[in-house]
Design an enzyme around this catalytic site. Structure first.
Site, PDB file in Angstrom:
ATOM      1  N   GLN A  99       1.191  -1.280  -0.113  1.00  0.00           N
ATOM      2  CA  GLN A  99       0.131  -0.003  -0.037  1.00  0.00           C
ATOM      3  C   GLN A  99       1.060   1.378  -0.676  1.00  0.00           C
ATOM      4  O   GLN A  99       1.469   1.569   0.923  1.00  0.00           O
ATOM      5  CB  GLN A  99      -1.107  -0.182   1.046  1.00  0.00           C
ATOM      6  CG  GLN A  99      -1.941   1.509   0.684  1.00  0.00           C
ATOM      7  CD  GLN A  99      -2.705   1.497   2.225  1.00  0.00           C
ATOM      8  OE1 GLN A  99      -2.274   1.315   3.560  1.00  0.00           O
ATOM      9  NE2 GLN A  99      -4.585   1.796   1.902  1.00  0.00           N
ATOM     10  N   TYR A 178      -5.431  10.741   3.671  1.00  0.00           N
ATOM     11  CA  TYR A 178      -4.452  10.995   3.930  1.00  0.00           C
ATOM     12  C   TYR A 178      -3.880  11.913   2.040  1.00  0.00           C
ATOM     13  O   TYR A 178      -5.473  12.476   2.190  1.00  0.00           O
ATOM     14  CB  TYR A 178      -3.401   9.845   3.960  1.00  0.00           C
ATOM     15  CG  TYR A 178      -3.122   9.518   5.245  1.00  0.00           C
ATOM     16  CD1 TYR A 178      -2.862  10.003   6.048  1.00  0.00           C
ATOM     17  CD2 TYR A 178      -4.149   7.910   5.778  1.00  0.00           C
ATOM     18  CE1 TYR A 178      -2.588   9.204   7.814  1.00  0.00           C
ATOM     19  CE2 TYR A 178      -4.314   7.572   6.393  1.00  0.00           C
ATOM     20  CZ  TYR A 178      -3.022   8.312   7.144  1.00  0.00           C
ATOM     21  OH  TYR A 178      -3.649   7.593   8.867  1.00  0.00           O
ATOM     22  N   ARG A 225      -7.232   2.434  -3.057  1.00  0.00           N
ATOM     23  CA  ARG A 225      -8.230   2.146  -1.635  1.00  0.00           C
ATOM     24  C   ARG A 225      -9.236   3.750  -1.931  1.00  0.00           C
ATOM     25  O   ARG A 225      -8.326   4.354  -1.743  1.00  0.00           O
ATOM     26  CB  ARG A 225      -7.866   2.583  -0.349  1.00  0.00           C
ATOM     27  CG  ARG A 225      -8.450   1.591   0.946  1.00  0.00           C
ATOM     28  CD  ARG A 225      -7.488   1.392   1.653  1.00  0.00           C
ATOM     29  NE  ARG A 225      -8.479  -0.150   2.418  1.00  0.00           N
ATOM     30  CZ  ARG A 225      -9.049  -0.036   3.675  1.00  0.00           C
ATOM     31  NH1 ARG A 225      -8.190   0.284   4.760  1.00  0.00           N
ATOM     32  NH2 ARG A 225      -9.410  -1.103   4.773  1.00  0.00           N
TER      33      ARG A 225
HETATM   34  C1  FMN Z   1      -3.630  -1.156  13.441  1.00  0.00           C
HETATM   35  C2  FMN Z   1      -3.958  -0.271  12.131  1.00  0.00           C
HETATM   36  C3  FMN Z   1      -3.768   0.470  11.243  1.00  0.00           C
HETATM   37  C4  FMN Z   1      -4.190   0.259  10.378  1.00  0.00           C
HETATM   38  N1  FMN Z   1      -3.441   1.480   9.062  1.00  0.00           N
HETATM   39  C5  FMN Z   1      -3.611   1.528   8.569  1.00  0.00           C
HETATM   40  C6  FMN Z   1      -3.472   1.594   6.931  1.00  0.00           C
HETATM   41  O1  FMN Z   1      -1.500   1.518   6.940  1.00  0.00           O
HETATM   42  N2  FMN Z   1      -4.006   1.869   5.511  1.00  0.00           N
HETATM   43  C7  FMN Z   1      -5.202   1.557   5.586  1.00  0.00           C
HETATM   44  O2  FMN Z   1      -5.649   1.730   3.860  1.00  0.00           O
HETATM   45  N3  FMN Z   1      -5.640   1.431   6.122  1.00  0.00           N
HETATM   46  C8  FMN Z   1      -5.870   1.252   7.849  1.00  0.00           C
HETATM   47  N4  FMN Z   1      -6.168   0.965   8.853  1.00  0.00           N
HETATM   48  C9  FMN Z   1      -8.251   1.062   8.911  1.00  0.00           C
HETATM   49  C10 FMN Z   1      -8.291  -0.822   8.272  1.00  0.00           C
HETATM   50  O3  FMN Z   1      -7.789  -0.842   6.500  1.00  0.00           O
HETATM   51  C11 FMN Z   1      -9.347  -0.686   8.214  1.00  0.00           C
HETATM   52  O4  FMN Z   1     -10.397  -0.014   6.974  1.00  0.00           O
HETATM   53  C12 FMN Z   1     -10.414  -0.811   9.307  1.00  0.00           C
HETATM   54  O5  FMN Z   1      -9.572  -0.855  10.696  1.00  0.00           O
HETATM   55  C13 FMN Z   1     -11.995  -1.206   9.434  1.00  0.00           C
HETATM   56  O6  FMN Z   1     -11.549  -2.123   9.480  1.00  0.00           O
HETATM   57  P1  FMN Z   1     -11.569  -4.133  10.073  1.00  0.00           P
HETATM   58  O7  FMN Z   1     -13.209  -3.180  11.635  1.00  0.00           O
HETATM   59  O8  FMN Z   1     -11.889  -4.764  10.081  1.00  0.00           O
HETATM   60  O9  FMN Z   1     -10.873  -3.419  11.231  1.00  0.00           O
HETATM   61  C14 FMN Z   1      -5.442  -0.025   9.983  1.00  0.00           C
HETATM   62  C15 FMN Z   1      -5.789  -0.639  10.660  1.00  0.00           C
HETATM   63  C16 FMN Z   1      -5.797  -0.716  12.391  1.00  0.00           C
HETATM   64  C17 FMN Z   1      -6.636  -1.518  13.564  1.00  0.00           C
END
Ligand code: FMN
Length: 359
Positions: A99, A178, A225
């Site tokens: 990513q 971002y 994304r």
């Molecule tokens: C620890 C953590 C780090 C994340 N870092 C990113 C990231 O670097 N890039 C991104 O697009 N989303 C990031 N997210 C968002 C997740 O990709 C996702 O969209 C969000 O957690 C909701 O999905 P979930 O309910 O399955 O956790 C992060 C989420 C978590 C929990």
């Protein structure tokens, strides 16, 4: 067996299933010059059973780094270090996209020595984590024409570097407040030139970055994304549907490998955007008050998406597809070890096999 365990196509690849590990920043790139480590290789290899792994946000340039210890893809050292990760995932038959995340105004001069940049000189409310603790976000510099051109070139070069490092492709981070999202959003992008204003102007940077990356590595290795309407990082969007339908109208002809939609509360918008997108759709479902759980697979069955992505659940369950197929059990994520630290809360979540040996 449900649809989740059937293969599908994304770009030039056939995935082994339709379960995607969503991108997660883990801030453990302790290798020299923000590079990947053997521990990161172990972490991703543990999760290679996914149909697709999307890595943590990775800066395409020094300027694009907004958090401590996030990895980059803009130096030789970083490219070489990532090879350890990609080869470990490939050895287990996995597929992995990097990513590319330029954080724009979310960042701090103390990180890279560079002042953050954005669409306009509009500061985000809030603080950012720096090596010396939380600090107030600063007012970014508005990118000028030359700065926009070099930002686009940085994304294209980082994509080439990703392929050289063994990645199967890249995902452009146009979500979560971002840089690309900052250009899309009406509260941050107040420009009056060709990179702002109406939907054509505000979507232009994302479209041009996508075009440049497609030219560099091919549409069949390029994903995007988006998170329409997501207020994270002090984003406020006035005309969400108009902006994102315009974006998809401009991007659809490029034939990208996939669109990765981080869904908001408006599931109706998901259907509208899906209808506008002829390529594969990865859905990260909106799950109020919790993380996305196994019920998300219903969104494959009902045709809302072609693949479903899990973040938190994948963090805590390295063998998530096995557990989904078995109907559980599922470990819960410990967010206190999400960012930074060592193997604890990173590579020590057990698989079902490990757990049954222990328990
Ligand atoms: C620890 C953590 C780090 C994340 N870092 C990113 C990231 O670097 N890039 C991104 O697009 N989303 C990031 N997210 C968002 C997740 O990709 C996702 O969209 C969000 O957690 C909701 O999905 P979930 O309910 O399955 O956790 C992060 C989420 C978590 C929990």
């Amino acid at each position: 067996m449900t649809t989740a365990f059937e293969p599908t196509r994304i770009g030039r690849y056939t995935t082994r299933n339709r379960i995607v590990m969503a991108p997660m920043t883990r801030s453990r790139a302790y290798g020299p010059g923000a590079s990947a480590t053997p521990l990161m290789a172990e972490y991703y290899a543990q999760r290679a059973g996914a149909g697709l792994i999307v890595t943590e946000g990775t800066q395409p340039s020094a300027q694009g780094q907004g958090y401590p210890n996030t990895p980059g893809l803009h130096t030789r050292t970083q490219v070489e270090a990532w090879r350890g990760v990609t080869s470990a995932v490939h050895a287990r038959g996995g597929l992995i996209f990097a990513q590319l995340m330029h954080t724009g105004r979310i960042g701090h001069p103390s990180l890279s020595g560079l002042a953050p940049v954005s669409a306009s000189a509009v500061r985000a409310a809030g603080t950012v984590y720096t090596p010396t603790g939380a600090q107030e976000l600063v007012t970014p510099h508005a990118l000028d024409e030359a700065g926009i051109a070099s930002t686009i070139a940085d994304f294209a070069q980082a994509a080439r570097n990703a392929i050289e490092a063994g990645f199967d492709g890249v995902e452009l981070h146009g979500a979560n407040g971002y840089l690309l999202h900052q250009f899309l959003a009406t509260n941050v992008n107040t420009r009056t030139d060709a990179w702002g204003g109406d939907t054509t102007g505000r979507t232009r940077l994302t479209v041009e970055v996508a075009r440049a990356v497609v030219d560099a590595i091919g549409a069949d290795r390029t994903g995007l994304r988006i998170s329409p309407g997501n207020p994270f990082n002090d984003i406020s969007e006035d005309d969400v549907e108009a902006t994102y339908t315009a974006l998809l109208e401009a991007l659809d002809p490029l034939g990208l490998a996939y669109l990765h939609l981080a869904e908001g509360p408006d599931a109706g918008l998901t259907a509208i955007l899906r209808a506008r997108w002829s390529g594969p759709l990865i859905l990260n479902p909106f799950t109020p008050g919790s993380w996305t759980g196994p019920d998300a697979l219903d969104r494959l069955e009902d045709g809302s998406a072609d693949l479903v992505s899990f973040a938190a659940l994948y963090l805590a369950n390295p063998d998530l597809p096995v557990r989904l197929a078995a109907g559980g059990p599922f470990a819960a994520p410990d967010y206190s070890t999400a960012y930074g630290g060592d193997h604890a809360g990173y590579t020590d979540y057990p698989t079902l096999d490990d757990a049954s040996v222990v328990g």
